[in-house]
Design a protein around this motif. Sequence first.
Motif, PDB file in Angstrom:
ATOM      1  N   THR A 183      -2.732 -82.265 -96.895  1.00 56.23           N
ATOM      2  CA  THR A 183      -2.238 -81.674 -95.658  1.00 56.23           C
ATOM      3  C   THR A 183      -3.206 -81.902 -94.513  1.00 56.23           C
ATOM      4  OG1 THR A 183      -0.997 -80.004 -96.902  1.00 56.23           O
ATOM      5  CG2 THR A 183      -1.483 -79.498 -94.595  1.00 56.23           C
ATOM      6  N   ARG A 184      -4.493 -81.899 -94.800  1.00 54.41           N
ATOM      7  CA  ARG A 184      -5.500 -82.085 -93.761  1.00 54.41           C
ATOM      8  C   ARG A 184      -5.658 -83.546 -93.336  1.00 54.41           C
ATOM      9  NH1 ARG A 184      -7.510 -78.364 -90.471  1.00 54.41           N
ATOM     10  NH2 ARG A 184      -9.477 -79.483 -90.385  1.00 54.41           N
ATOM     11  N   SER A 185      -5.368 -84.468 -94.240  1.00 52.39           N
ATOM     12  CA  SER A 185      -5.680 -85.870 -93.983  1.00 52.39           C
ATOM     13  C   SER A 185      -4.470 -86.765 -93.742  1.00 52.39           C
ATOM     14  CB  SER A 185      -6.480 -86.452 -95.150  1.00 52.39           C
ATOM     15  OG  SER A 185      -7.649 -85.719 -95.378  1.00 52.39           O
ATOM     16  N   GLY A 186      -3.303 -86.361 -94.207  1.00 52.49           N
ATOM     17  CA  GLY A 186      -2.143 -87.241 -94.183  1.00 52.49           C
ATOM     18  C   GLY A 186      -2.012 -87.997 -95.500  1.00 52.49           C
TER      19      GLY A 186
ATOM     20  N   MET B 296       2.301 -82.603 -98.579  1.00 49.44           N
ATOM     21  CA  MET B 296       1.583 -82.576 -97.309  1.00 49.44           C
ATOM     22  C   MET B 296       2.210 -81.583 -96.339  1.00 49.44           C
ATOM     23  SD  MET B 296       1.066 -85.707 -94.569  1.00 49.44           S
ATOM     24  CE  MET B 296       2.822 -85.782 -94.181  1.00 49.44           C
ATOM     25  N   ILE B 297       3.510 -81.640 -96.163  1.00 51.99           N
ATOM     26  CA  ILE B 297       4.186 -80.779 -95.190  1.00 51.99           C
ATOM     27  C   ILE B 297       4.174 -79.315 -95.625  1.00 51.99           C
ATOM     28  CG2 ILE B 297       6.416 -80.265 -94.106  1.00 51.99           C
ATOM     29  CD1 ILE B 297       5.033 -82.712 -92.932  1.00 51.99           C
TER      30      ILE B 297
ATOM     31  N   ALA C  32      -1.542 -86.586 -90.596  1.00 50.17           N
ATOM     32  CA  ALA C  32      -1.421 -85.194 -91.044  1.00 50.17           C
ATOM     33  C   ALA C  32      -0.454 -84.438 -90.130  1.00 50.17           C
ATOM     34  CB  ALA C  32      -2.789 -84.524 -91.030  1.00 50.17           C
ATOM     35  N   PRO C  33       0.272 -83.457 -90.650  1.00 47.81           N
ATOM     36  CA  PRO C  33       1.229 -82.693 -89.826  1.00 47.81           C
ATOM     37  C   PRO C  33       0.502 -81.814 -88.812  1.00 47.81           C
ATOM     38  CG  PRO C  33       1.038 -81.719 -92.004  1.00 47.81           C
ATOM     39  CD  PRO C  33       0.269 -83.003 -92.049  1.00 47.81           C
TER      40      PRO C  33
END
Length: 447
Positions: free
Chosen positions: A152-155, A387-388, A440-441
Motif C-alpha cells: 500500500t505504501r509503495s505501489g 494495495m487498495i 501507491a494509492p
Amino acid sequence: METEKIKETIHMISDEKLDVRTITMGISLLDCIDSDSDRACERIYRKIMTKAKNLVKVGQQLEAEYGIPIINKRISVTPISIIAAASADQNYFKYAQTLDRAAKELGVNFIGGFSALVQKGYQSGDLRLINSLPQVLSETDLVCASVNVGSTRSGINMDAVAQMGKVIKDAAERSFMANTKMVVFCNAVEDNPFMAGAFHGVGERDVVINVGVSGPGVVKHALEKVKGQPLDAVAETIKKTAFKVTRMGQLIGTLASERLHVPFGIVDLSLAPTPAAGDSVAQILEEIGLESVGTHGTTAALALLNDAVKKGGIMACNHVGGLSGAFIPVSEDAGMIAAATAGALNIEKLEAMTAVCSVGLDMIAIPGDTPAETISAMIADEAAIGMINNKTTAVRVLPIKGKKVGEMAEFGGLLGYAPVMAVNAASSAAMIARGGLIPAPIHSFKN
C-alpha cells in the motif's frame, strides 16, 4: 478449568479437527552475512542447527502432555536475498541447499525464507534470488519461497509481476509440485508462521516462536447450534469459538517459548482447512446458509467469518499477528474442491472473496498451457486488491503441465487435490509488457 470446559476441548480435538497447525521458529540470519558464500552458508547451517535443535522434540512433548495435535514444526529465516547479496554468487541455489539440509536434519516439515522484497524495485540480491527460484523449487524438498511485489505504501512493481509469471511457468515445467512451495505477496507480513509464505522479518527479534492455530471444524460445529438465527448471532458464535481456539494457541506458544528459551511472538488466528472431512472453511460458509460456496452471498458470508474470527481471537491473546483470518486454498479444502468440481466456484469469484479474507488466490490448479502473461495479470489483480484495501493478498497458482480444464491434479497430504480451473482466454500481454510501477494509492499517504 471447569470439567465441562475440559470435556468441550477434548471433543473439539477428537471430533472437530481442532489442532495447532504449526509452531514456527523464526531465526534471524543477519549475523551470518559474509562475502564468501561458503562461509555464509556454514554460518547459516550452524545457527539454524543450534537454535532449532529442540524444536521438534518440544513440539512432540507438548502433543503428548496436552493431547493437542501440533501438525507442523517449521522454521522461517531472514529473506535470503538480503543475506546472500554480500556474496558475488550469481545463483543462490547453494543457500537453498543449506536450508534444505538443515531442515531435513532437524526433522521439521518446512523452512521458509527463500524470499525477496521487491515492492518498489530490485536490489542486486533480489534479481539473483528470483532467477534461482525455478531450480530451487524443483530441486529442494523443504525450502519454501516468497516474493513481495507490492504494498500500500509503495505501489506494485510490475516488472517483478511480469517476471514472476515467467518464474511460475518455468518452475511448473520442471516439477508440477514446485509452485506449491511459493507465494507471491502484496503487503507481506514479517511474522507469518504459515507456509509457503513465512519469512523472518528484519524488524523481528533474533529468534522467536510464532504459532498458527486452526479449527474450521470447531466453528462449523458451533454454528450448527444456531441454525436459522440472525447473522449477528452467527457472528457472536464465531467470536466465542475463535476465543477458545486462540486460547489454546497461546497456551502452546507460551509453553514452547519457555521450554525452548526463546521469546514468544504471536498467535496467527487463521482458519486453515485440510482436505479431511469436517475441516473445511467452505463448509462453514455453507452452514451460514449457502447451498454451495461460490454462489451469490459467498463474499458477504466470508467477510462476516473473517471479521468475527479476528474479534474473538484478539480478545483471547495479547499478541495476535501473522495473517489472522480465513484461508481459502482450493486444493486444501474439501468444500472448495467439491464446489470447484461442480462448477459453482470459479477463479473470478475466488478473486472477489480475497478482498475480505486472508491471503488470496491459493492452491489453484490451472491449465499447463496458461501464458506467463496471464499468470502475471492474475498476480497484478490480487496485488491491486491488497494495495487498495491495505491488506495482505497473495497468489499461489499451479499450472499443471499436460492438464486441461476439469481434469484432476493430485498433490498429496495436506496439499490435497483440485480440479484444473478455467482462466480467461483473453490476453493481458500488452499490459504486462509495459512494466514499470503502479503508483501507491492516495490514501497511503498518512504521515
